[in-house]
Scaffold this motif. Structure first.
Motif, PDB file in Angstrom:
ATOM      1  N   GLN A  76       0.525  -1.265   0.151  1.00  0.00           N
ATOM      2  CA  GLN A  76       0.098   0.321   0.226  1.00  0.00           C
ATOM      3  C   GLN A  76       0.860   1.538   0.314  1.00  0.00           C
ATOM      4  OE1 GLN A  76      -2.556  -0.827   3.685  1.00  0.00           O
ATOM      5  NE2 GLN A  76      -4.193  -1.492   2.826  1.00  0.00           N
ATOM      6  N   CYS A  79       2.119   1.626  -3.655  1.00  0.00           N
ATOM      7  CA  CYS A  79       1.141   1.909  -3.990  1.00  0.00           C
ATOM      8  C   CYS A  79       1.348   3.676  -3.834  1.00  0.00           C
ATOM      9  CB  CYS A  79       0.517   1.270  -4.147  1.00  0.00           C
ATOM     10  SG  CYS A  79       0.349   0.016  -5.370  1.00  0.00           S
ATOM     11  N   GLU A  80       0.872   4.314  -3.089  1.00  0.00           N
ATOM     12  CA  GLU A  80       0.271   5.707  -2.734  1.00  0.00           C
ATOM     13  C   GLU A  80       1.844   6.916  -2.622  1.00  0.00           C
ATOM     14  OE1 GLU A  80      -0.307   5.532   1.275  1.00  0.00           O
ATOM     15  OE2 GLU A  80      -2.389   4.622   1.658  1.00  0.00           O
ATOM     16  N   ASN A  81       3.536   6.154  -3.189  1.00  0.00           N
ATOM     17  CA  ASN A  81       3.895   7.032  -3.444  1.00  0.00           C
ATOM     18  C   ASN A  81       4.741   6.793  -4.929  1.00  0.00           C
ATOM     19  OD1 ASN A  81       5.580   8.099  -1.055  1.00  0.00           O
ATOM     20  ND2 ASN A  81       4.819   6.668   0.145  1.00  0.00           N
ATOM     21  N   THR A  85      -1.274   8.383 -11.148  1.00  0.00           N
ATOM     22  CA  THR A  85      -2.474   8.555 -11.095  1.00  0.00           C
ATOM     23  C   THR A  85      -2.041  10.309 -12.008  1.00  0.00           C
ATOM     24  OG1 THR A  85      -2.391  10.156  -9.061  1.00  0.00           O
ATOM     25  CG2 THR A  85      -3.223   8.490  -8.671  1.00  0.00           C
TER      26      THR A  85
END
Length: 377
Positions: A76, A79-81, A85
């Motif tokens: 997680q 993916c967040e870093n 997007t």
């Protein structure tokens, strides 16, 4: 131990994203130690970890699958870093800040609201020595189009944003986020006799070079600080951002800073040959769109890649003399008018794909399609 191992994996991924290519001896040694520590702590095979870190494209689903051998919490965090997007500029704020005269023209004649890099990418595409394949998400609303940020290419590496350490060395208060300047540009009418093309963007010059004594920056966060500096709270409106619920607009009747005092600060390996000529073109475009007075370029050729051995200063006039300015602006206006015309049939989401084969002067293809096909919102 898990926290330290998680940190080691995140650092290894950051190195691949922000320091692509061959690493200096010291940094490579640190990465080797971090890799061994992470594998021993998490019970991983070093070859499998390297393959996952090297191969992750940035797509969230693909990243999750590649990192399946890692603890869920670490996946997680990765993916967040590092997942790609698409992002949109704060267009809602722009419409509140633009002069009424500009808003009237946008409502009647239309225009393009976009990030500055979109204009730079499009204007420089015909002269790029590299191959290009980028997809930009677009929303058509009435006579205007709003352009978002394209999906990352997986590297997350922006060649025009290598100068952070250089800014820290050359600029006062370099750790503060730069002020953004909302800018309106009128490009010449296209060759078919159409009216001028209006483009709106928000961008932050790297520095301000002025003769006046240095002024302490305004540190935000407290109403009393704004009020003491002569600002008045003008408007509060709800925001759809995940970071905050409301946006507040503070205004002050202060003398604007002349754009000629803006300076762009860049770092690159060299300015030689076709690649160097292309860098000069992009530096000029960035500066010219905001009427910056100068561009500082530090070159690192012959060093470890991080140490500048020479700093070049180019005035905007000098850079303008190194490019075919009129031809470039006309080409950009024609391409923007093409996109505006192609999206006239319907409001809503569209995708603009810019494609070009390797080599300066190769044909640039603009492919416009309805929906977000290959672009992220």
């Amino acid at each position: 131990d898990d926290a330290e191992a998680f940190g080691a994996v995140l650092a290894l991924k950051a190195t691949r994203v922000y320091k692509p290519g061959v690493l200096s001896g010291g940094l490579q040694s640190i990465c080797n130690k971090a890799e061994r520590f992470a594998c021993e702590s998490l019970g991983l095979d070093d070859a499998a970890l390297r393959a996952a870190l090297d191969g992750a494209s940035g797509d969230p689903e693909e990243m999750t699958a590649r990192f399946a051998m890692l603890p869920e919490t670490l996946v997680q965090a990765l993916c967040e870093n590092f997942a790609s997007t698409g992002r949109w500029s704060f267009f809602e704020l722009w419409t509140r800040l633009l002069p009424e005269e500009t808003m009237t023209e946008l409502r009647s004649a239309g225009g393009v609201l976009c990030p500055r890099f979109f204009l730079v990418d499009m204007a420089s595409a015909p002269l790029s020595p590299y191959d290009i394949d980028k997809a930009y998400p677009i929303v058509r609303q009435g006579p205007c189009i709003f352009v978002g940020q394209p999906k990352d290419d997986g590297e997350g590496f922006d060649a025009l944003r290598q100068g952070r350490q250089l800014e820290a060395a050359l600029c006062s208060y370099a750790w503060l986020e730069e002020d953004h300047v909302l800018t309106e540009v009128l490009l010449p009418g296209s060759t078919n006799g159409s009216v001028a093309t209006r483009a709106i963007f928000s961008a932050a010059p790297d520095a301000v070079e002025a003769d006046e004594p240095e002024v302490e920056p305004l540190l935000g966060g407290e109403d009393a600080i704004y009020e003491a500096a002569g600002y008045e709270l003008e408007e509060v409106f709800p925001s759809s951002s995940a970071s905050f619920e409301n946006c507040r607009i503070w205004r002050a009747r202060l003398e604007p800073i002349a754009s000629e005092t803006y300076v762009e600060v860049k770092k690159t390996t060299h300015l030689n040959g076709p690649p160097g000529k292309f860098k000069i073109l992009k530096y000029w475009l960035q500066a010219a769109l905001m009427k910056c007075g100068a561009v500082l370029v530090a070159t690192t050729q012959g060093t470890d890649g991080d140490t500048a051995n020479e700093v070049h200063r180019f005035s905007l006039d000098q850079l303008s003399g190194m490019v075919e300015a009129g031809r470039i602006w006309q080409s950009l206006a024609n391409m923007l008018q093409y996109v505006l015309t192609e999206t006239m049939t319907a409001d809503g989401p569209w995708t603009l794909r810019i494609q070009k084969a390797r080599g300066a002067g190769k044909l640039v293809r603009l492919i416009v399609s309805q929906g977000w096909d290959g672009a992220t919102c």
